[in-house]
Design a protein around this motif. Structure first.
Motif, PDB file in Angstrom:
ATOM      1  N   ASN A  52      -8.441  -9.289  -7.327  1.00 17.07           N
ATOM      2  CA  ASN A  52      -7.916  -9.140  -5.981  1.00 17.07           C
ATOM      3  C   ASN A  52      -6.765 -10.127  -5.734  1.00 17.07           C
ATOM      4  OD1 ASN A  52      -7.963  -9.923  -2.923  1.00 17.07           O
ATOM      5  ND2 ASN A  52      -9.052  -7.971  -3.018  1.00 17.07           N
ATOM      6  N   THR A  53      -6.957 -11.366  -6.146  1.00 15.78           N
ATOM      7  CA  THR A  53      -5.930 -12.398  -5.976  1.00 15.78           C
ATOM      8  C   THR A  53      -4.678 -12.074  -6.794  1.00 15.78           C
ATOM      9  OG1 THR A  53      -7.598 -14.103  -5.572  1.00 15.78           O
ATOM     10  CG2 THR A  53      -5.419 -14.857  -6.279  1.00 15.78           C
ATOM     11  N   GLN A  54      -4.876 -11.622  -8.024  1.00  9.68           N
ATOM     12  CA  GLN A  54      -3.741 -11.288  -8.888  1.00  9.68           C
ATOM     13  C   GLN A  54      -2.957 -10.096  -8.356  1.00  9.68           C
ATOM     14  OE1 GLN A  54      -5.936 -10.751 -12.502  1.00  9.68           O
ATOM     15  NE2 GLN A  54      -6.054 -12.948 -12.958  1.00  9.68           N
ATOM     16  N   MET A  55      -3.657  -9.098  -7.830  1.00  8.12           N
ATOM     17  CA  MET A  55      -2.987  -7.930  -7.267  1.00  8.12           C
ATOM     18  C   MET A  55      -2.166  -8.301  -6.036  1.00  8.12           C
ATOM     19  SD  MET A  55      -3.361  -4.872  -8.716  1.00  8.12           S
ATOM     20  CE  MET A  55      -3.457  -3.620  -7.425  1.00  8.12           C
ATOM     21  N   ALA A  56      -2.697  -9.197  -5.213  1.00 10.28           N
ATOM     22  CA  ALA A  56      -1.973  -9.632  -4.013  1.00 10.28           C
ATOM     23  C   ALA A  56      -0.658 -10.308  -4.388  1.00 10.28           C
ATOM     24  CB  ALA A  56      -2.839 -10.567  -3.185  1.00 10.28           C
ATOM     25  N   LYS A  57      -0.643 -11.060  -5.467  1.00  5.14           N
ATOM     26  CA  LYS A  57       0.592 -11.713  -5.914  1.00  5.14           C
ATOM     27  C   LYS A  57       1.643 -10.684  -6.324  1.00  5.14           C
ATOM     28  CE  LYS A  57      -1.546 -16.013  -7.528  1.00  5.14           C
ATOM     29  NZ  LYS A  57      -1.869 -16.869  -8.710  1.00  5.14           N
ATOM     30  N   LEU A  58       1.206  -9.589  -6.920  1.00  5.50           N
ATOM     31  CA  LEU A  58       2.140  -8.549  -7.349  1.00  5.50           C
ATOM     32  C   LEU A  58       2.835  -7.869  -6.174  1.00  5.50           C
ATOM     33  CD1 LEU A  58       0.166  -6.716 -10.205  1.00  5.50           C
ATOM     34  CD2 LEU A  58       2.123  -8.241 -10.456  1.00  5.50           C
ATOM     35  N   ALA A  59       2.209  -7.921  -5.007  1.00  4.88           N
ATOM     36  CA  ALA A  59       2.783  -7.250  -3.835  1.00  4.88           C
ATOM     37  C   ALA A  59       4.142  -7.815  -3.461  1.00  4.88           C
ATOM     38  CB  ALA A  59       1.822  -7.373  -2.653  1.00  4.88           C
ATOM     39  N   LYS A  60       4.412  -9.056  -3.830  1.00  4.37           N
ATOM     40  CA  LYS A  60       5.683  -9.695  -3.494  1.00  4.37           C
ATOM     41  C   LYS A  60       6.871  -8.876  -3.980  1.00  4.37           C
ATOM     42  CE  LYS A  60       8.283 -13.983  -4.226  1.00  4.37           C
ATOM     43  NZ  LYS A  60       8.287 -15.326  -4.884  1.00  4.37           N
ATOM     44  N   ASP A  61       6.756  -8.268  -5.164  1.00  6.13           N
ATOM     45  CA  ASP A  61       7.878  -7.542  -5.770  1.00  6.13           C
ATOM     46  C   ASP A  61       7.867  -6.049  -5.469  1.00  6.13           C
ATOM     47  OD1 ASP A  61       8.841  -9.896  -7.001  1.00  6.13           O
ATOM     48  OD2 ASP A  61       7.383  -9.657  -8.622  1.00  6.13           O
ATOM     49  N   ALA A  62       6.909  -5.585  -4.676  1.00  3.28           N
ATOM     50  CA  ALA A  62       6.787  -4.148  -4.395  1.00  3.28           C
ATOM     51  C   ALA A  62       7.512  -3.770  -3.108  1.00  3.28           C
ATOM     52  CB  ALA A  62       5.320  -3.759  -4.305  1.00  3.28           C
ATOM     53  N   ASP A  63       8.060  -2.557  -3.091  1.00  3.64           N
ATOM     54  CA  ASP A  63       8.696  -2.041  -1.873  1.00  3.64           C
ATOM     55  C   ASP A  63       7.657  -1.526  -0.891  1.00  3.64           C
ATOM     56  OD1 ASP A  63      11.531  -2.310  -2.617  1.00  3.64           O
ATOM     57  OD2 ASP A  63      11.019  -0.886  -4.195  1.00  3.64           O
ATOM     58  N   VAL A  64       6.531  -1.091  -1.420  1.00  3.46           N
ATOM     59  CA  VAL A  64       5.456  -0.579  -0.577  1.00  3.46           C
ATOM     60  C   VAL A  64       4.155  -0.692  -1.364  1.00  3.46           C
ATOM     61  CG1 VAL A  64       5.609   1.824  -1.363  1.00  3.46           C
ATOM     62  CG2 VAL A  64       4.797   1.341   0.954  1.00  3.46           C
ATOM     63  N   VAL A  65       3.033  -0.787  -0.653  1.00  2.00           N
ATOM     64  CA  VAL A  65       1.711  -0.873  -1.281  1.00  2.00           C
ATOM     65  C   VAL A  65       0.961   0.426  -1.001  1.00  2.00           C
ATOM     66  CG1 VAL A  65      -0.488  -2.095  -1.355  1.00  2.00           C
ATOM     67  CG2 VAL A  65       1.641  -3.373  -0.988  1.00  2.00           C
ATOM     68  N   LEU A  66       0.405   1.032  -2.054  1.00  2.00           N
ATOM     69  CA  LEU A  66      -0.360   2.267  -1.925  1.00  2.00           C
ATOM     70  C   LEU A  66      -1.783   2.033  -2.413  1.00  2.00           C
ATOM     71  CD1 LEU A  66      -0.539   5.337  -1.365  1.00  2.00           C
ATOM     72  CD2 LEU A  66       0.183   5.712  -3.745  1.00  2.00           C
ATOM     73  N   LEU A  67      -2.729   2.100  -1.500  1.00  2.00           N
ATOM     74  CA  LEU A  67      -4.146   1.961  -1.824  1.00  2.00           C
ATOM     75  C   LEU A  67      -4.782   3.343  -1.804  1.00  2.00           C
ATOM     76  CD1 LEU A  67      -4.939  -1.017   0.594  1.00  2.00           C
ATOM     77  CD2 LEU A  67      -4.026  -1.127  -1.744  1.00  2.00           C
ATOM     78  N   ILE A  68      -5.543   3.676  -2.845  1.00  2.00           N
ATOM     79  CA  ILE A  68      -6.167   4.999  -2.930  1.00  2.00           C
ATOM     80  C   ILE A  68      -7.678   4.830  -3.089  1.00  2.00           C
ATOM     81  CG2 ILE A  68      -6.197   7.227  -4.106  1.00  2.00           C
ATOM     82  CD1 ILE A  68      -3.442   6.655  -5.204  1.00  2.00           C
ATOM     83  N   ASP A  69      -8.428   5.255  -2.063  1.00  2.00           N
ATOM     84  CA  ASP A  69      -9.895   5.221  -2.102  1.00  2.00           C
ATOM     85  C   ASP A  69     -10.375   3.785  -2.401  1.00  2.00           C
ATOM     86  OD1 ASP A  69     -12.421   6.269  -1.879  1.00  2.00           O
ATOM     87  OD2 ASP A  69     -12.240   7.660  -3.542  1.00  2.00           O
ATOM     88  N   GLY A  70     -11.521   3.641  -3.072  1.00  4.30           N
ATOM     89  CA  GLY A  70     -12.006   2.339  -3.530  1.00  4.30           C
ATOM     90  C   GLY A  70     -12.049   1.269  -2.462  1.00  4.30           C
ATOM     91  N   SER A  71     -12.718   1.535  -1.338  1.00  9.17           N
ATOM     92  CA  SER A  71     -12.670   0.639  -0.189  1.00  9.17           C
ATOM     93  C   SER A  71     -13.229  -0.755  -0.477  1.00  9.17           C
ATOM     94  CB  SER A  71     -13.416   1.259   0.993  1.00  9.17           C
ATOM     95  OG  SER A  71     -14.787   1.462   0.670  1.00  9.17           O
ATOM     96  N   GLY A  72     -14.264  -0.840  -1.321  1.00  6.60           N
ATOM     97  CA  GLY A  72     -14.877  -2.136  -1.608  1.00  6.60           C
ATOM     98  C   GLY A  72     -13.880  -3.134  -2.169  1.00  6.60           C
ATOM     99  N   PHE A  73     -12.902  -2.654  -2.901  1.00  7.14           N
ATOM    100  CA  PHE A  73     -11.855  -3.509  -3.463  1.00  7.14           C
ATOM    101  C   PHE A  73     -10.585  -3.475  -2.624  1.00  7.14           C
ATOM    102  CE2 PHE A  73      -8.169  -4.254  -6.207  1.00  7.14           C
ATOM    103  CZ  PHE A  73      -8.516  -5.457  -6.808  1.00  7.14           C
ATOM    104  N   ASN A  74     -10.208  -2.289  -2.160  1.00  8.90           N
ATOM    105  CA  ASN A  74      -8.902  -2.126  -1.530  1.00  8.90           C
ATOM    106  C   ASN A  74      -8.791  -2.674  -0.117  1.00  8.90           C
ATOM    107  OD1 ASN A  74      -7.487  -1.026  -3.664  1.00  8.90           O
ATOM    108  ND2 ASN A  74      -8.150   1.065  -3.227  1.00  8.90           N
TER     109      ASN A  74
END
Length: 349
Positions: free
Chosen positions: A65-87
Motif C-alpha cells: 500500500n505504501t509503495q503504491m502510494a509513492k507511485l501516484a506522484k508520477d501518475a496523471d490519474v489513479v484508477l482503482l478497480i474493485d478490491g476494496s480491502g486494499f484499494n
C-alpha cells in the motif's frame, strides 16, 4: 498519459482489458496483468480470499500500500478497480499525500451490503465513482460524484440465448481459488456420477499448470476440460457454479444453473454477522432490487450436497429462467468500458 492502476483480482483485469480498448497512448503503473504492460508488482502475490487469508497477508499488503502510494506522484490519474480491502486504504493514503491527484474508483466497494459507514470515506477520498450496479447510487450522498456506467460483463460476453439449449453438455465450475476448488470438487464428482447421460465439462482457468490441477482438482477422468468460461456457458444446457462472477455470466447468457458456496468456517461466521443480505448470488441480488423472486437456487456450507444440486438440476423451470435472464439484461442496459474510458480521458484533460 500515465495511469496508476490497482487491479488485484483476475476479474478486475478482464474489465481493465476491455477498458484499454478505448484508451490510446497510455502507460500503466502499479498492479495489473502483464498482458497490459510491465506491472510494478506481480499480480499473483496480491490475491486474497476471506478474512483469514487477509490477516495472514496483512504485513505484505501494508508495505505494498505504501509503495503504491509513492507511485501516484508520477501518475496523471489513479484508477482503482474493485478490491476494496486494499484499494480504499490506498485511496486515503494517496489523497493525503497528493490532495490534487484525481482518483477514479471503478467497481465500488459493496458498502450497500455491509459497512454503510464507509460510504462517506469513499466519497471523501475518490473524485469519481463508477458504479456497475443500477441501485447503488441511492446509497450515496454526493450524486454528482457517483454514476452508473453500465456493467462490464455486457462488454465481455459475446453471445446471449434466445431459446433453451439442448446440447447434452453440463458445465461444472468449482471456482478459481484453492479453497473453493478443494471444497467443491468432491461434491461435483459425486454429482457427475449421477449425470451419466450428458457430456460433463469442467472449466479450469488456463493459467493453472498441470501440477496445480493435479494437486487441487484430483482425478478428472470423468470430465472433459475447457479453459473458456464464455463458450462453455453458451454451449451448456445447465451449469453448477461456485459463487462469484461466473454466476452472473451464466444468468446474463441465459444458461440455467445452481450456485454452491463453501467458505472457511471462520470466514463464513464473520461474514454472516456483517453482511445482511438475503442472497449471495449477484443475479439474485439484482432481482431482489427489481422486486422479483430469486432467479436461481443457492446452496451454502452444509447444504452443498450432490443430492441438493441434483434435485435442482432435475426440477428447475428452464423456460422461466430464460425469460428472467432477458429481464436482467434489460435491467443492466449496456456495457461500461467505453463510458469509464471517457471518464478517465475527461479527468486527465
Amino acid at each position: 498519459m500515465k495511469i496508476l492502476v490497482s487491479a488485484l483480482e483476475t476479474s478486475a483485469n478482464l474489465h481493465l482489458g476491455e477498458l484499454l480498448k478505448h484508451i490510446d497512448d497510455c502507460e500503466l503503473l502499479g498492479i495489473f496483468d502483464s498482458r497490459y504492460g510491465k506491472p510494478t508488482y506481480d499480480l499473483s502475490t496480491t490475491a486474497v480470499m476471506g478474512f483469514v487469508d487477509a490477516i495472514k497477508k496483512l504485513p505484505f499488503l501494508l508495505r505494498l500500500n505504501t509503495q503504491m502510494a509513492k507511485l501516484a506522484k508520477d501518475a496523471d490519474v489513479v484508477l482503482l478497480i474493485d478490491g476494496s480491502g486494499f484499494n480504499l486504504p490506498l485511496a486515503k493514503k494517496i489523497k493525503k499525500q497528493y490532495p490534487e491527484k484525481k482518483i477514479i474508483y471503478y467497481i465500488l466497494p459493496q458498502a450497500w451490503a455491509w459497512k454503510k459507514g464507509r460510504i462517506p470515506k469513499i466519497e471523501r477520498y475518490c473524485d469519481k465513482l463508477c458504479s456497475i450496479l443500477p441501485f447503488e447510487k441511492d446509497y450515496y450522498n454526493d450524486k454528482e460524484k457517483i454514476e452508473y456506467v453500465g456493467h462490464p460483463l455486457l462488454d465481455e460476453l459475446t453471445m446471449f440465448k434466445d431459446s433453451i439449449t439442448k446440447s447434452g453438455k453440463i458445465v461444472f465450475m468449482p471456482g478459481s481459488r484453492k479453497k473453493e476448488i478443494r471444497s467443491n470438487m468432491p461434491v461435483f464428482k459425486e454429482l457427475a456420477k449421477e449425470i451419466k447421460d450428458k457430456e460433463r465439462i469442467i472449466v479450469i482457468p488456463s493459467k493453472f499448470d498441470q501440477n496445480y490441477i493435479d494437486e487441487n482438482y484430483g482425478d478428472l477422468s470423468m470430465f472433459n476440460i475447457s479453459n473458456d468460461t464464455n463458450s462453455s456457458l453458451v454451449d451448456a444446457e445447465f451449469a453448477f457454479i461456485c459463487s462469484g462472477t461466473a454466476t452472473l455470466e451464466a444468468a446474463l447468457i441465459g444458461t440455467p444453473f445452481v450456485l454452491s458456496y463453501i467458505a472457511d468456517p471462520i470466514d463464513y461466521f464473520i461474514g454472516s454477522k456483517l453482511v445482511k443480505l438475503k442472497h449471495i448470488g449477484l443475479a439474485n441480488i439484482f432481482f431482489d432490487k427489481m422486486g422479483e423472486n430469486e432467479l436461481h437456487k443457492e446452496f451454502v456450507q452444509d447444504t452443498v450436497t450432490s443430492q441438493n444440486l441434483l434435485n435442482e438440476y432435475l426440477q428447475m423451470d428452464r423456460k422461466h429462467f430464460l425469460e428472467q435472464s432477458k429481464k436482467l439484461r434489460e435491467y443492466l442496459k449496456e456495457g461500461s468500458s467505453k463510458k469509464v474510458a471517457s471518464i478517465i480521458k475527461n479527468t486527465i484533460a
